[in-house]
Scaffold this motif. Structure first.
Motif, short mmCIF file in Angstrom:
data_model
loop_
_atom_site.label_atom_id
_atom_site.label_comp_id
_atom_site.label_asym_id
_atom_site.label_seq_id
_atom_site.Cartn_x
_atom_site.Cartn_y
_atom_site.Cartn_z
N MET A 63 0.60 -1.36 0.10
CA MET A 63 -0.16 -0.05 0.25
C MET A 63 1.04 1.19 0.23
SD MET A 63 -3.18 -0.38 2.28
CE MET A 63 -2.98 -1.89 3.75
N GLN A 64 1.32 1.02 1.04
CA GLN A 64 2.68 2.26 1.06
C GLN A 64 3.63 2.69 -0.34
OE1 GLN A 64 5.43 0.88 4.12
NE2 GLN A 64 4.47 2.04 5.75
N LYS A 65 4.04 1.49 -1.50
CA LYS A 65 4.38 1.47 -2.55
C LYS A 65 3.50 1.98 -3.66
CE LYS A 65 6.54 -1.71 -5.96
NZ LYS A 65 5.37 -1.74 -6.85
N LYS A 106 -8.88 -2.69 -4.75
CA LYS A 106 -9.18 -3.70 -4.48
C LYS A 106 -9.06 -3.93 -2.57
CE LYS A 106 -5.34 -6.01 -5.01
NZ LYS A 106 -4.39 -6.47 -3.53
N VAL A 107 -8.54 -2.63 -2.51
CA VAL A 107 -8.15 -2.86 -0.51
C VAL A 107 -10.49 -2.32 -0.39
CG1 VAL A 107 -7.58 -0.73 1.30
CG2 VAL A 107 -6.10 -1.30 -0.92
N ARG A 259 2.56 11.81 7.83
CA ARG A 259 1.51 10.93 8.25
C ARG A 259 0.35 10.63 7.23
NH1 ARG A 259 -3.66 12.69 10.77
NH2 ARG A 259 -4.16 12.48 8.18
N ASN A 260 0.94 9.14 6.92
CA ASN A 260 0.67 8.80 5.15
C ASN A 260 -1.21 8.24 6.13
OD1 ASN A 260 3.72 8.56 4.22
ND2 ASN A 260 2.27 10.58 3.95
N ASN A 261 -2.49 8.43 5.50
CA ASN A 261 -3.29 8.07 6.04
C ASN A 261 -4.12 7.98 4.88
OD1 ASN A 261 -2.42 8.01 8.66
ND2 ASN A 261 -4.04 8.78 9.08
N LEU A 262 -4.26 6.25 4.54
CA LEU A 262 -5.91 5.79 3.30
C LEU A 262 -7.13 6.10 4.14
CD1 LEU A 262 -6.73 5.25 0.96
CD2 LEU A 262 -5.38 3.16 1.34
N PHE A 263 -8.10 6.97 3.62
CA PHE A 263 -9.48 6.45 3.75
C PHE A 263 -10.31 6.00 3.26
CE2 PHE A 263 -9.20 9.56 7.77
CZ PHE A 263 -7.60 10.09 7.58
N MET A 264 -11.45 4.87 3.66
CA MET A 264 -12.18 4.57 2.62
C MET A 264 -13.12 4.40 3.47
SD MET A 264 -10.96 3.63 0.31
CE MET A 264 -9.62 2.12 -0.76
N VAL A 265 -14.64 5.38 2.82
CA VAL A 265 -15.49 5.81 4.22
C VAL A 265 -16.90 5.13 3.52
CG1 VAL A 265 -17.38 7.86 4.25
CG2 VAL A 265 -15.18 8.36 4.21
#
Ligand code: 6CS
Ligand code: FE
Length: 298
Positions: A63-65, A106-107, A259-265
């Protein structure tokens, strides 16, 4: 449709009681949930739940990549979906990744997440909004205190409090690099804010939110009621699920550590958007999904 959660209509702020359950599946069915009764209790009481080491180290590095490749590919791209920091050209957020990028699709479809959010929302779900908030070192600016639901209700026409954000930490969240701060129990109160929604507000609010930021008195009341402020820190790979109306914010990042965040709502399919309660125009599809799309079911 009746506006059960009016905001940005009056000259004085007001704190209204929540009219929706926090967990939409009857608690007698806890045994059907993929998380424990203790975790469900914690989410219901606080309005958020952190699950550490949710993703494996290999998944995290994938995911970071993906987020850094996406960031690099958009560095010089002028796109509405790419929001830049207010005082620099650094990328603040990239929206709509669940649709535009096969990897993040996919995530969004990760069954482990879907099983939890289906239980919390008591129905099939769809993605209301997805974004990566990069909050780069030294340049990442704050996200002022707000309830996502207040914005999604007023500006997107989300009728009820039946959505949940899943924040996936893709860098270590420390106390000092601008982690998500949440007020426990604040999901139970709706701060009706003052101020009119400007036309095309999203063009500025995603850089720095002005309307829909509660007054200091209401914030003080919520924090005292909730017993303070929680800061779920932890390694990359942990997730924090927070209810659509839980008051949250984050400070600027003046450290070298991004501070990397991935948000799925996720929104319930029974809570699809109607016309914005502001009476204004609907926000673009890449911020608030309206198209009928595949439902995600547990
Ligand atoms: O307006 C929105 O939808 C976005 N604004 C904030 C500060 N949080 C939720 C969402 O990303
Ligand atoms: Fe937010």
């Amino acid at each position: 449709m009746e506006d059960l959660y009016p905001s940005r209509k009056n000259s004085q702020p007001e704190i209204l009681e929540r009219k929706d359950p926090v967990i939409h599946t009857d608690r007698s069915k806890d045994n059907q949930a993929p998380i424990s009764t203790e975790q469900l209790d914690s989410y219901e009481k606080n309005g958020f739940l952190q699950i550490k080491n949710f993703f494996s180290e290999e998944e995290v590095s994938d995911m970071q990549k993906a987020i850094f490749e996406l960031q690099d590919s958009k560095m010089d791209v002028d796109s509405k979906k790419v929001i830049r920091e207010p005082e620099s050209d650094d990328i603040r957020s990239i929206f709509h990744v669940h649709k535009d990028d096969a990897y993040f699709k996919k995530v969004a479809n990760d069954q482990r997440i879907l099983d939890i959010v289906n239980h919390l929302l008591g129905s099939d779900v769809y993605i209301h909004q997805s974004r990566i908030n990069y909050k780069p070192g030294f340049k990442g600016k704050e996200f002022d205190w707000h309830s996502d639901f207040e914005t999604w209700h007023v500006e997107d026409g989300m009728p009820r409090m039946r959505a949940v954000s899943v924040s996936i930490a893709l860098s270590d969240n420390y106390t000092f690099n601008g982690p998500l701060m949440l007020i426990p129990g604040s999901q139970n109160y709706y701060v009706s804010c003052v101020g009119e929604t400007p036309e095309d507000n999203y063009k500025d609010s995603l850089k720095k939110q002005k309307v829909g930021v509660p007054d200091e008195e209401s914030l003080r009341w919520l924090a005292e009621k909730g017993g303070g402020i929680s800061v779920p820190t932890g390694k990359a790979g942990s997730i924090t699920l927070f209810e659509s109306n839980t008051m949250h914010g984050s400070t600027s990042n003046m450290t070298p550590y991004p501070r990397n965040n991935l948000f799925m709502v996720y929104n319930s399919v029974e809570n699809r958007l109607v016309e914005p309660f502001s009476g204004g125009n609907a926000r673009p599809e890449y911020i608030a999904v309206r198209e009928k799309q595949a439902m995600y079911s547990g």
